[in-house]
Scaffold this motif. Sequence first.
Motif, PDB file in Angstrom:
ATOM      1  N   ASP A 164       0.954  -1.204  -0.227  1.00  0.00           N
ATOM      2  CA  ASP A 164      -0.164  -0.168  -0.027  1.00  0.00           C
ATOM      3  C   ASP A 164       0.701   1.075   0.170  1.00  0.00           C
ATOM      4  O   ASP A 164       0.491   1.795  -0.142  1.00  0.00           O
ATOM      5  CB  ASP A 164      -1.183   0.024   1.056  1.00  0.00           C
ATOM      6  CG  ASP A 164      -2.272  -0.939   1.033  1.00  0.00           C
ATOM      7  OD1 ASP A 164      -2.048  -1.816  -0.100  1.00  0.00           O
ATOM      8  OD2 ASP A 164      -2.683  -0.853   1.846  1.00  0.00           O
ATOM      9  N   THR A 165       2.502   0.981   0.951  1.00  0.00           N
ATOM     10  CA  THR A 165       2.966   2.473   0.611  1.00  0.00           C
ATOM     11  C   THR A 165       3.916   2.924  -0.883  1.00  0.00           C
ATOM     12  O   THR A 165       4.884   3.344  -1.021  1.00  0.00           O
ATOM     13  CB  THR A 165       3.564   2.689   1.760  1.00  0.00           C
ATOM     14  OG1 THR A 165       4.785   1.111   1.882  1.00  0.00           O
ATOM     15  CG2 THR A 165       2.572   2.637   3.498  1.00  0.00           C
ATOM     16  N   TYR A 166       3.397   1.337  -1.590  1.00  0.00           N
ATOM     17  CA  TYR A 166       5.110   1.041  -2.693  1.00  0.00           C
ATOM     18  C   TYR A 166       4.374   2.271  -4.025  1.00  0.00           C
ATOM     19  O   TYR A 166       3.708   2.717  -4.065  1.00  0.00           O
ATOM     20  CB  TYR A 166       4.841  -0.160  -3.396  1.00  0.00           C
ATOM     21  CG  TYR A 166       5.644   0.109  -4.741  1.00  0.00           C
ATOM     22  CD1 TYR A 166       7.009   0.259  -4.331  1.00  0.00           C
ATOM     23  CD2 TYR A 166       4.802  -0.246  -6.064  1.00  0.00           C
ATOM     24  CE1 TYR A 166       7.218  -0.144  -5.516  1.00  0.00           C
ATOM     25  CE2 TYR A 166       5.667  -0.653  -7.253  1.00  0.00           C
ATOM     26  CZ  TYR A 166       7.041  -0.404  -6.541  1.00  0.00           C
ATOM     27  OH  TYR A 166       7.548  -0.684  -8.019  1.00  0.00           O
ATOM     28  N   VAL A 167       5.954   3.614  -3.802  1.00  0.00           N
ATOM     29  CA  VAL A 167       5.164   4.654  -5.056  1.00  0.00           C
ATOM     30  C   VAL A 167       6.740   3.387  -6.426  1.00  0.00           C
ATOM     31  O   VAL A 167       7.352   3.246  -5.911  1.00  0.00           O
ATOM     32  CB  VAL A 167       6.270   6.002  -3.799  1.00  0.00           C
ATOM     33  CG1 VAL A 167       5.792   6.763  -5.557  1.00  0.00           C
ATOM     34  CG2 VAL A 167       5.005   5.724  -3.441  1.00  0.00           C
ATOM     35  N   ASP A 168       5.677   3.480  -7.137  1.00  0.00           N
ATOM     36  CA  ASP A 168       6.585   2.969  -8.485  1.00  0.00           C
ATOM     37  C   ASP A 168       7.716   4.330  -9.297  1.00  0.00           C
ATOM     38  O   ASP A 168       7.558   5.357  -9.006  1.00  0.00           O
ATOM     39  CB  ASP A 168       5.703   2.992 -10.471  1.00  0.00           C
ATOM     40  CG  ASP A 168       6.200   2.588 -10.377  1.00  0.00           C
ATOM     41  OD1 ASP A 168       7.724   1.888 -11.273  1.00  0.00           O
ATOM     42  OD2 ASP A 168       5.502   1.752 -11.769  1.00  0.00           O
ATOM     43  N   PRO A 169       9.290   4.160  -8.558  1.00  0.00           N
ATOM     44  CA  PRO A 169      10.207   5.273  -9.200  1.00  0.00           C
ATOM     45  C   PRO A 169      10.540   4.909 -10.141  1.00  0.00           C
ATOM     46  O   PRO A 169      11.281   5.702 -11.010  1.00  0.00           O
ATOM     47  CB  PRO A 169      11.572   3.875  -8.582  1.00  0.00           C
ATOM     48  CG  PRO A 169      11.162   2.741  -8.439  1.00  0.00           C
ATOM     49  CD  PRO A 169       9.592   2.451  -8.481  1.00  0.00           C
ATOM     50  N   SER A 170       9.605   4.105 -11.396  1.00  0.00           N
ATOM     51  CA  SER A 170      10.431   3.948 -12.506  1.00  0.00           C
ATOM     52  C   SER A 170      10.053   5.086 -13.354  1.00  0.00           C
ATOM     53  O   SER A 170      11.054   5.289 -14.515  1.00  0.00           O
ATOM     54  CB  SER A 170       9.372   2.925 -13.312  1.00  0.00           C
ATOM     55  OG  SER A 170       8.385   3.410 -13.619  1.00  0.00           O
ATOM     56  N   GLY A 171       9.445   5.925 -12.955  1.00  0.00           N
ATOM     57  CA  GLY A 171       9.102   7.745 -14.123  1.00  0.00           C
ATOM     58  C   GLY A 171      10.364   8.188 -13.782  1.00  0.00           C
ATOM     59  O   GLY A 171      10.358   8.435 -15.047  1.00  0.00           O
ATOM     60  N   VAL A 172      10.849   8.283 -12.658  1.00  0.00           N
ATOM     61  CA  VAL A 172      12.272   8.956 -12.563  1.00  0.00           C
ATOM     62  C   VAL A 172      13.505   7.876 -13.291  1.00  0.00           C
ATOM     63  O   VAL A 172      14.895   8.413 -14.003  1.00  0.00           O
ATOM     64  CB  VAL A 172      12.292   9.408 -11.621  1.00  0.00           C
ATOM     65  CG1 VAL A 172      14.128   9.829 -10.913  1.00  0.00           C
ATOM     66  CG2 VAL A 172      11.203  10.400 -10.208  1.00  0.00           C
ATOM     67  N   MET A 173      13.425   6.713 -12.256  1.00  0.00           N
ATOM     68  CA  MET A 173      14.697   5.897 -12.575  1.00  0.00           C
ATOM     69  C   MET A 173      14.621   5.305 -14.015  1.00  0.00           C
ATOM     70  O   MET A 173      15.660   4.556 -14.328  1.00  0.00           O
ATOM     71  CB  MET A 173      14.636   4.725 -11.817  1.00  0.00           C
ATOM     72  CG  MET A 173      14.526   5.283  -9.471  1.00  0.00           C
ATOM     73  SD  MET A 173      15.870   6.036  -9.454  1.00  0.00           S
ATOM     74  CE  MET A 173      17.086   4.931  -9.278  1.00  0.00           C
ATOM     75  N   SER A 174      13.412   5.152 -14.572  1.00  0.00           N
ATOM     76  CA  SER A 174      14.196   4.635 -16.183  1.00  0.00           C
ATOM     77  C   SER A 174      14.854   5.862 -16.797  1.00  0.00           C
ATOM     78  O   SER A 174      15.198   5.401 -17.861  1.00  0.00           O
ATOM     79  CB  SER A 174      13.130   4.876 -16.521  1.00  0.00           C
ATOM     80  OG  SER A 174      11.839   5.519 -16.647  1.00  0.00           O
ATOM     81  N   ALA A 175      15.032   6.757 -16.711  1.00  0.00           N
ATOM     82  CA  ALA A 175      15.527   8.267 -17.527  1.00  0.00           C
ATOM     83  C   ALA A 175      17.167   7.714 -16.470  1.00  0.00           C
ATOM     84  O   ALA A 175      18.170   8.751 -17.299  1.00  0.00           O
ATOM     85  CB  ALA A 175      15.565   9.447 -17.358  1.00  0.00           C
TER      86      ALA A 175
END
Length: 594
Positions: free
Chosen positions: A532-543
Amino acid sequence: MAFDPDAVHAKYLAERDKRLVPGRTAIRDLAGDEHAAGYRADPFTPYTEREPIIDDADVVIVGGGIAGILAGAHLRKAGVERIRIIDEAGGVGGTWYWNRYPGVMCDVESYQYLPMLEELDYIPSRRYAFGEEIRLHLQAIADRFDLVPDALFHTGVTETVWDDDAGRWKVHTNRGDELSCRFYVLAVGILNLMKLPAISGMDDFTGRAFHTARWDYGFTGGRPGEALTDLGDKVIALIGTGASGLQCLPPLAEAAKHVYVFQRTPSAIGVRGNRPTDPSFAADLQPGWQKARMDNFQSIMLGRPVEADLTDDGWTHHYAAVQNPPRRKGMSAEEFMRTAEQLDFAIMEEHRQRIDGLVEKPEVAAALKPYYRYLCKRPCFHDEYFDAYNRDNVTLIDCPAGIERITQRGPVVGGHQYDVDGIIYGTGFEAEVTPLPRRIGHDIVGRNGVSLAEKWADGAASLYGMMSRGFPNMFVMPAPGQQSVVTVNYTQLAVFGAEFVAGTVELLGKQGVEVFDVSADAEADWIQQIVDTYVDPSGVMSACTPSRLNNEGDPGAIRPRDTNFGRGFGDFFAYRELLETWLAAGEFDGLDLA
């Protein structure tokens, strides 16, 4: 360079794309590949034959590094007598046993990183202690709590099976040992799997090749803390410019005829500011000072206000700022992200400008500059690394796509053959978030014949990141990627984990509980809290440029269950308070008891 978002994005993405090449993540199987197995051999302690041991212990601890030693020390303080530590190394120390390469030191302030300083009445000699001092301090802790006589070194666990009838774990090793124990503690560490890249032809090389975590002083001469006396006529290839590579370069440059440094991605390297400990440092310290200093540092890392920054280094100045960018009242999400990015850019520009001021050759300085966001890779700190490139006997080979192949004579990049006498792989370890079953390295079979690897196949499944249903009387020391929290100063988390394990064992003994297991409802609830507290970091980390922090360029593969209690790195203080309250209550909420 002014902050132009479009230009910065284009530059960062271009640098990332240079490094997104097929086969980038390929590594050697150091256990199963007979040609690579030699890289794991212990060069520091002779292997001694012994007879297999049959024994019944109170506790078996797998791992003799910081986590294992602290678990053993606190269990001893809790009155546990029969403790056996098992480790494949020839002695205690974990990563500090293996990493004895020249120049190795902690990157977290030693007054916090070296554990149990107050108990041992010890003050580190330097602000950031060198590896040998850390190893000897860990040895001193093990000696103080009498953990060495019963330890099994140069020993690997092959399988551990729960015996429900006996209420014991049965532990089998590669030396024929058959141990049983009431409690089984996994303290396997977070950087325990040496990483060796799979490069075509590397077995053809006819010179000496080794990993920094198995430094060959027989080849280089010298010993930890001393000059490398046998390299004056030798040409060396140093592969890797992360923490290991940058720390060993200055001693290599001082000693070798020539050093070729092969760089795939430059690190962001800030000022370390290392110095001897001031004699007055200990004068005004009060009882509890080390925990207070750890809490002060962790508060800053989490963006909490403090009266004073007791550490005052690159972590607290830069890393904490990037992790906790300012949020003004009424700021939109877009404004917040832009402000965070601009702050990150300013810090990275400071790092890039530092290189211009230290490296005399403009083309070398340009190649050493990191072009990505500060949070994309674990930052490094060093005071002598860049100076090494001003020497005539050091050549930087910038190869974003990696090394093409290795021949009998040495590495080949861009079609050019580099003839060398030795290759040193400063390529580090598999990521901290490597799944626990892989880091354990052996099968653990719990109730109903289910292995931990099978249970965790779809992600971590635990209570508090330290216990798992179906694996009675087993503790896992907290670590990234397994539903606990992350701390920049790993020692702080290991200290608390050891206190919790010892406190639980002591409480179970006082209440006459022989066997505990995690209840189904409690585990399901904890997993849900993590998800429930997970925030997907891929928007930043994919770059980001590929690194172990973004799963080598594939952050979307990180599973929500393999994260932390609380957003991001997790909330260490809430986590600690939760478990301290659980222990104080003494009711074993969430456990089934027998």
